[in-house]
Design an enzyme around this catalytic site. Structure first.
Site, mmCIF file in Angstrom:
data_model
loop_
_atom_site.group_PDB
_atom_site.id
_atom_site.type_symbol
_atom_site.label_atom_id
_atom_site.label_comp_id
_atom_site.label_asym_id
_atom_site.label_seq_id
_atom_site.Cartn_x
_atom_site.Cartn_y
_atom_site.Cartn_z
ATOM 1 N N ASP B 176 18.331 -27.380 -17.243
ATOM 2 C CA ASP B 176 18.279 -26.246 -16.457
ATOM 3 C C ASP B 176 19.507 -25.699 -15.846
ATOM 4 O O ASP B 176 19.331 -24.878 -15.281
ATOM 5 C CB ASP B 176 17.154 -26.412 -15.397
ATOM 6 C CG ASP B 176 17.425 -27.867 -14.584
ATOM 7 O OD1 ASP B 176 16.645 -28.129 -13.693
ATOM 8 O OD2 ASP B 176 18.330 -28.343 -14.774
ATOM 9 N N GLU B 262 26.333 -41.488 -11.817
ATOM 10 C CA GLU B 262 27.807 -40.928 -12.293
ATOM 11 C C GLU B 262 28.768 -42.025 -12.057
ATOM 12 O O GLU B 262 29.386 -42.379 -12.739
ATOM 13 C CB GLU B 262 27.820 -39.538 -11.867
ATOM 14 C CG GLU B 262 26.915 -38.250 -12.183
ATOM 15 C CD GLU B 262 25.804 -38.465 -11.046
ATOM 16 O OE1 GLU B 262 25.670 -39.251 -10.199
ATOM 17 O OE2 GLU B 262 25.120 -37.501 -11.472
#
Lengths: 334, 342
Positions: B176, B262
């Protein structure tokens, strides 16, 4: 001993041919060998449960080799003298996601040949952000702007999403088309209203190119449904609308669900979107009823059975950490 | 005399052929990868947008054989807007030269919708799938971990068999987000790990690494700036070499706090000093963390009443395991592709 010489001669002849044959074999067998090796090495990977290792490696390697060499990257595609031009009218207004929306819309439009993008800003002046964006895409574009007066804007307070927004901008674009193109000898063209947050497939633009008067097709995610669509009878004529929200509107269709031939726009030069007194959901009807009747509508997308455009909406981003005065550098453009 | 000449000629002929073929193989190995980005005045060099030709001269001169492939790993899951998201993402990716899309479904089997989509996508695409165990599907837990790891595993396994070195860059593309074409040009020059700003994330207009003298020294973010790598999934790219040389570097679930995905991944493969800042020393936003609204389906009746069955989402299709034979897989996309290319 002539035999030795003969043997030498035979070796010298046979050797290169065998070399040739082995090289040729290697070049054809190597890709097949690689695929087989993949199937063998699957079991050694340590992945989470539920993975079907065989399917995992239904390697699209073959597809990779086939597809890769065929796509030609020209942006935008070269102009063709035979295709009708598609004039895409996009009203836009400034908000945090504006540049993102226009970027991905431009990435889609860059695929379409003979496309002319008419971007109309809801602003007092043309903003540098849009000017730069349009110039950098390389598209064929026209940059207009008109500011919606504040009393109209207040009505679009998003409590009732059916209150039309972008009306003045679309009307300005229609007026620009009528002033720019001569109705007698202009190039064939199609006019399409594309909002900047919707999603368009490339097939849609090819479907609308053959519009003679007004063509229609289904749109996903409107009217509280998976999709809304025109009702098409066996003769290929539109006779109604498959919607839940007020199906008795003259044209119960979303802005993204129809396209108009440019000639029709130029002929009916007084046809505009109605600004005032328009009930929610009737904006499209306010224009279409001045252009065409139900009978003249051309159903596209395989007799209105395929979805080629989605009425997606982008979430308002959470910017709580900006605080009242703003935290990030306002000179960094987003 | 004549027969002697003739026989000598016949003797030499196959050797000459061999020499020609060897030369041909050597020369064709170089331009073969470069067949894709032809046309557009070398614009296939991933150049973002139509910059004036003068400014773009350096990338055009670069030998096309050396153009690194960009691998985009996209985890995806079934919901109403899935096909729309993938469509507009494909429209963006198709503008980028030498991009290989790795699509990983959160599903127990390949869905028909995505299979059909991949077949007609118009760019090199690998379709994988791995389901997320139900106990990990709670809010607050990191998402798409298994899918990204599956993409990494496929990449590592594929490059075991290809001859090294194959220059490549890998990045994680959520379905998205919004990507500008300039981003791909920036990430292609990644030597180890490169970073850049991300828009509309961390509760701010943008998040970015703080750069001094060409090195990353800190993080400019609105959320938990104390993380070792305070960056979003969309804000970095890793070169293929690094991925292959760290075969154990994967996204972790156990002991991973929210927002640390991350960091946990990056600290296995690099340090902050080694990061390469892109996007004009991390001052330009080239990727936005957009999110799409949930679709309002209030007016849908409980049961399917329509006369036709229109495909929108894969959850409505019966998930039959249709295993297309590799023969049909290799032929079908070609003919569909010719229709698109026109």
């Amino acid at each position: 001993m002539p035999k030795r010489r003969d043997i030498l001669a035979i070796v010298l002849i046979v050797l290169p041919w065998t070399l040739l044959i082995t090289v040729w074999h290697q070049s054809t067998i190597a890709p097949l060998l690689a695929v087989h090796k993949d199937d063998g090495g699957d079991s050694q990977r340590d992945l989470t449960a539920g993975l079907d290792s065989k399917e995992y490696c239904l390697s699209d390697r073959d597809i990779v080799e086939v597809v890769r060499t065929e796509y030609v990257y020209t942006r935008p595609p070269p102009w063709s003298d035979t295709l009708p031009t598609i004039h895409v009218i996009t009203p836009t207004y400034s908000r945090p996601v504006q540049k993102a929306e226009l970027t991905r819309l431009a990435n889609t439009l860059l695929h379409v040949p003979n496309l002319h993008w008419i971007l109309v800003e809801d602003s007092q002046r043309r903003t540098p952000l849009i000017t730069r964006l349009l110039r950098d895409t390389g598209l064929n574009y026209t940059h207009l702007n008109v500011e919606t007066p504040r009393n109209y804007k207040l009505r679009g307070d998003m409590r009732d999403p059916r209150i039309p927004r972008g009306t003045m901008q679309r009307n300005l674009a229609l007026r620009w088309l009528r002033e720019t193109f001569n109705k007698n000898n202009s190039q064939p063209g199609i006019v399409y209203f594309a909002d900047d947050d919707n999603t368009y497939s490339l097939e849609l633009f090819e479907e609308m190119r053959s519009t003679r008067k007004v063509s229609v097709w289904p749109v996903a995610f409107v009217g509280g449904l998976r999709y809304e669509s025109p009702k098409v009878n066996a003769a290929g004529k539109v006779y109604g609308w498959k919607t839940v929200f007020d199906p008795h509107r003259p044209f119960a269709i979303d802005m993204a669900g129809f396209a108009v031939n440019l000639r029709l726009i130029l002929q009916r030069s007084q046809a505009y979107f109605k600004l005032r007194g328009v009930k929610g959901g009737y904006q499209e009807s306010s224009l279409l009823r001045e252009l065409v009747t139900l009978n003249d509508l051309e159903p596209k997308a395989a007799n209105c059975t395929k979805i080629l455009v989605w009425h997606t909406r982008t979430e308002k981003p959470v910017l709580v950490n900006e605080g009242k005065k703003g935290f990030t550098d306002p000179n960094v453009e987003i | 005399m004549k027969s002697q000449l003739f026989s000598r000629f016949l003797l030499l002929l196959p050797w000459v052929l061999i020499v020609i073929i060897v030369l041909d193989i050597d020369s064709s190995r170089a331009p073969l990868p470069a067949l894709a980005p032809r046309g557009g005045g070398g614009g296939g060099g991933g150049s973002g947008g139509a910059r004036p030709a003068a400014a773009r001269a350096p990338p055009q001169r670069r030998p096309e054989a050396a153009l690194p492939t960009i691998y985009a790993i996209t985890p995806t899951y079934s919901r109403p807007v899935q096909k729309a998201e993938l469509t507009r993402l494909a429209n963006t990716f198709r503008q980028v030269a030498r991009l290989h899309w790795i699509l990983v479904e959160d599903a127990a089997a390949r869905s028909e919708l995505v299979s059909r989509f991949v077949a007609g996508a118009g760019l090199p695409c690998t379709h994988l799938h791995v389901p997320t165990p139900r106990r990990y599907k709670r809010p607050g837990l990191p998402r798409a971990t298994e899918q990204r790891n599956a993409g990494l595993a496929w990449l590592r396994q594929r490059h075991q068999h290809l001859p090294p070195p194959q220059p490549g860059v890998l990045f994680f593309a959520d379905d998205d987000n919004t990507y500008s074409l300039e981003l791909f040009q920036e990430m292609r020059t990644t030597r180890k790990v490169s970073v850049w700003p991300v828009g509309l994330v961390g509760g701010r207009r943008y998040e970015r690494p703080v750069v001094e003298n060409g090195k990353v020294v800190g993080w400019y973010t609105g959320w938990r700036a104390d993380r070792p790598f305070a960056i979003d999934m969309a804000g970095f790219a890793v070169s293929l070499q690094v991925i292959l040389s760290h075969p154990k570097a994967v996204f972790k679930r156990r002991g991973s706090q929210p927002g640390m995905q991350e960091s946990d991944f990056l600290k296995q493969i690099t340090t902050v000093e080694e990061l390469e800042p892109k996007a004009n020393n991390c001052t330009k936003v080239l990727v936005w963390h957009t999110r799409t609204e949930k679709v309002n389906l209030a007016n849908e009746p409980k049961y399917h009443l329509d006369t036709v069955n229109i495909e929108l989402t894969s959850s409505e299709q019966s998930l039959k395991k249709k295993r297309a034979s590799s023969f049909s897989l290799s032929w079908a996309p070609e003919e569909r592709h010719q229709k698109i290319a026109r």
